[in-house]
Design a protein around this motif. Structure first.
Motif, PDB file in Angstrom:
ATOM      1  N   PHE A   6      -1.567  -3.703 -15.475  1.00  0.00           N
ATOM      2  CA  PHE A   6      -2.723  -3.406 -16.319  1.00  0.00           C
ATOM      3  C   PHE A   6      -4.007  -3.565 -15.502  1.00  0.00           C
ATOM      4  N   ALA A  15      -8.963   2.049 -14.677  1.00  0.00           N
ATOM      5  CA  ALA A  15      -8.884   3.376 -14.058  1.00  0.00           C
ATOM      6  C   ALA A  15      -9.842   3.435 -12.875  1.00  0.00           C
ATOM      7  N   ARG A  45     -14.050   5.480 -14.571  1.00  0.00           N
ATOM      8  CA  ARG A  45     -14.211   5.135 -15.982  1.00  0.00           C
ATOM      9  C   ARG A  45     -14.480   6.394 -16.800  1.00  0.00           C
ATOM     10  N   VAL A  62       4.142   3.992 -29.083  1.00  0.00           N
ATOM     11  CA  VAL A  62       3.801   4.084 -27.658  1.00  0.00           C
ATOM     12  C   VAL A  62       4.717   3.156 -26.870  1.00  0.00           C
ATOM     13  N   GLN A  86       3.639   3.162 -21.184  1.00  0.00           N
ATOM     14  CA  GLN A  86       2.543   4.106 -21.395  1.00  0.00           C
ATOM     15  C   GLN A  86       1.287   3.435 -21.938  1.00  0.00           C
ATOM     16  N   ARG A 104      -0.851   1.263 -20.636  1.00  0.00           N
ATOM     17  CA  ARG A 104      -2.019   1.277 -19.743  1.00  0.00           C
ATOM     18  C   ARG A 104      -2.709   2.637 -19.770  1.00  0.00           C
ATOM     19  N   SER A 105      -1.943   3.725 -19.729  1.00  0.00           N
ATOM     20  CA  SER A 105      -2.543   5.065 -19.699  1.00  0.00           C
ATOM     21  C   SER A 105      -3.350   5.338 -20.967  1.00  0.00           C
ATOM     22  N   VAL A 106      -2.939   4.735 -22.088  1.00  0.00           N
ATOM     23  CA  VAL A 106      -3.704   4.879 -23.329  1.00  0.00           C
ATOM     24  C   VAL A 106      -4.964   4.022 -23.258  1.00  0.00           C
ATOM     25  N   ILE A 128      -6.757   2.908 -20.659  1.00  0.00           N
ATOM     26  CA  ILE A 128      -7.798   3.312 -19.713  1.00  0.00           C
ATOM     27  C   ILE A 128      -8.528   4.588 -20.153  1.00  0.00           C
ATOM     28  N   SER A 129      -8.059   5.200 -21.243  1.00  0.00           N
ATOM     29  CA  SER A 129      -8.768   6.370 -21.771  1.00  0.00           C
ATOM     30  C   SER A 129      -9.895   5.964 -22.723  1.00  0.00           C
ATOM     31  N   GLU A 185      -4.085  -7.471 -22.251  1.00  0.00           N
ATOM     32  CA  GLU A 185      -3.805  -6.219 -21.553  1.00  0.00           C
ATOM     33  C   GLU A 185      -5.029  -5.314 -21.559  1.00  0.00           C
ATOM     34  N   CYS A 221      -7.487  -4.155 -18.330  1.00  0.00           N
ATOM     35  CA  CYS A 221      -7.781  -2.749 -18.025  1.00  0.00           C
ATOM     36  C   CYS A 221      -9.278  -2.450 -18.073  1.00  0.00           C
TER      37      CYS A 221
END
Length: 399
Positions: A190, A193, A196, A266, A270, A272-274, A276-277, A296, A300
């Protein structure tokens, strides 16, 4: 029972483990991996998950016994009192276990294993991961079960000071037997990105099981008001559960289909990918002993807005979290405050701070101290154990 190097042979027991995902499952896995690196032997025992039955090996040589017992309700096995005794006894002897470590108050598998282990003379440690009340029927009876099964536990662990107070009151354990060892987060996974999310749009992320305890009914009232006050705010909601229907109805009623994205369940890989958005992480829980999810999110680089419940105020420093009462109006105000704080947030600095504050290796070392303390506890003879059990049985009958 211990060798010259003072290394333990630990049996982790709980109804909750992989492939199921959650805070308890992650805690057992990461703690086990770090204890293995410290030189201890760790074995996990849980019930079968679908066709996953028998002995499996995981990363680092972690041995897992998926006992062929089917879950009865909410991933818990049916209480049998003595049905697990032959299997647990075989594992304890075969693996030459020295410490049995049970996890989660609602795990029947955990309570039965602890009771049998104490009967066989093993040291037992219990970790409570949740907060429970005192007034509703379910909590009253669960607390009586807890008082009985923990009557002669060697040591206990809670994940926050609030959780410790709750557990001591519910179980009747002496406070000096209960230690506080927090959860942690894998900061190697975690991390923020590289770039940002840019633009004028502000994204608020919610990742949670969509159940009553997680405050979904609060979200139903908060989201439309925030969208009305801030046209540049968008929500991403990850998770599934019986309360998902309420969120979908809210989205339809207020015509927010283009501003509230529902991802459904989720997978943990996956998450982390959610995260960092987005820019802000929103936690609306009504009760929480610790909440790994906000760790977490902070790791991030997301600013957190959370309800001020349970052990949540203990988790993050004030500059990383905005707390609110579990009230729609107060939560909307907290989100507005968080939006105004966003320009000052440095995701990488936040990640570095989390790496210093929460580390699974530190959790393992602190848990190792609890195991050592457990071995210093004197063994109770049968009459002493029966007297403690009888007091709790009388209390249950009286109730």
């Amino acid at each position: 029972m211990m060798d010259d190097s003072q290394k333990h042979r630990i049996l982790m027991v709980s109804d909750f483990f992989y492939p199921n995902f959650g805070g308890v499952e992650n805690h057992i896995y990461y703690l086990s991996q770090c204890l293995l690196k410290l030189g201890h032997k760790v074995v996990v025992a849980t019930h079968a998950y679908g066709n996953r039955s028998g002995v499996r090996y995981m990363t680092g040589g972690l041995k897992v016994y998926y006992i062929p017992w089917s879950p009865f309700v909410m991933q818990n096995t049916l209480p049998t009192f003595y049905g697990l005794l032959p299997i647990i006894r075989t594992i304890l002897i075969r693996e030459r276990i020295t410490v049995v470590h049970g996890h989660q108050a609602f795990s029947t598998f955990c309570h039965e294993a602890l009771m049998h282990a104490r009967t066989m003379g093993y040291k037992v440690v219990f970790t409570d991961h949740s907060l429970y009340g005192f007034a509703d029927v379910g909590s009253i009876h669960m607390n009586k079960v807890l008082q009985f099964t923990l009557a002669d536990v060697s040591q206990a662990i809670c994940v926050s000071h609030t959780s410790k107070e709750n557990t001591v009151l519910r179980s009747g354990l002496p406070p000096e037997k209960v230690f506080v060892v927090p959860n942690a987060v894998d900061t190697a996974i975690f991390k923020p990105a590289v770039d940002r999310p840019s633009g004028s749009e502000i994204v608020i992320v919610v990742i949670s099981r969509l159940v009553y305890r997680k405050g979904v009914d609060l979200l139903v009232e908060v989201i439309p008001e925030v969208c009305r006050l801030h046209p540049n705010v968008r929500f991403i909601i990850g998770g599934d559960g019986p309360k998902r229907v309420r969120l979908e109805e809210m989205r339809e009623k207020h015509s927010l289909q283009d501003r509230v994205e529902m991802l459904g369940a989720v997978q943990h890989v996956q998450v982390r990918s959610v995260l960092i958005s987005g820019h802000i992480f929103l936690n609306s829980s009504l009760t929480e002993a610790f909440c790994i999810a906000i760790l977490e999110a902070a790791s991030c680089g997301l600013l957190t807005v959370s309800t001020r419940v349970g052990g949540v105020p203990e988790v993050l420093p004030d500059e990383m979290i905005v707390l609110a009462e579990p009230d729609p109006g107060d939560m909307v105000h907290a989100i507005q405050k968080a939006i105004s704080m966003l320009p000052k947030i440095d995701p990488q600095a936040m990640h570095n701070r989390m790496r210093e504050l929460y580390n699974w290796h530190d959790v393992a070392k602190r848990t190792e101290i609890v195991y050592d303390r457990a071995f210093k506890c004197s063994n109770q003879n049968l009459l002493e154990r029966l007297s403690r059990y009888s007091l709790n049985i009388i209390g249950t009958i009286y109730l």
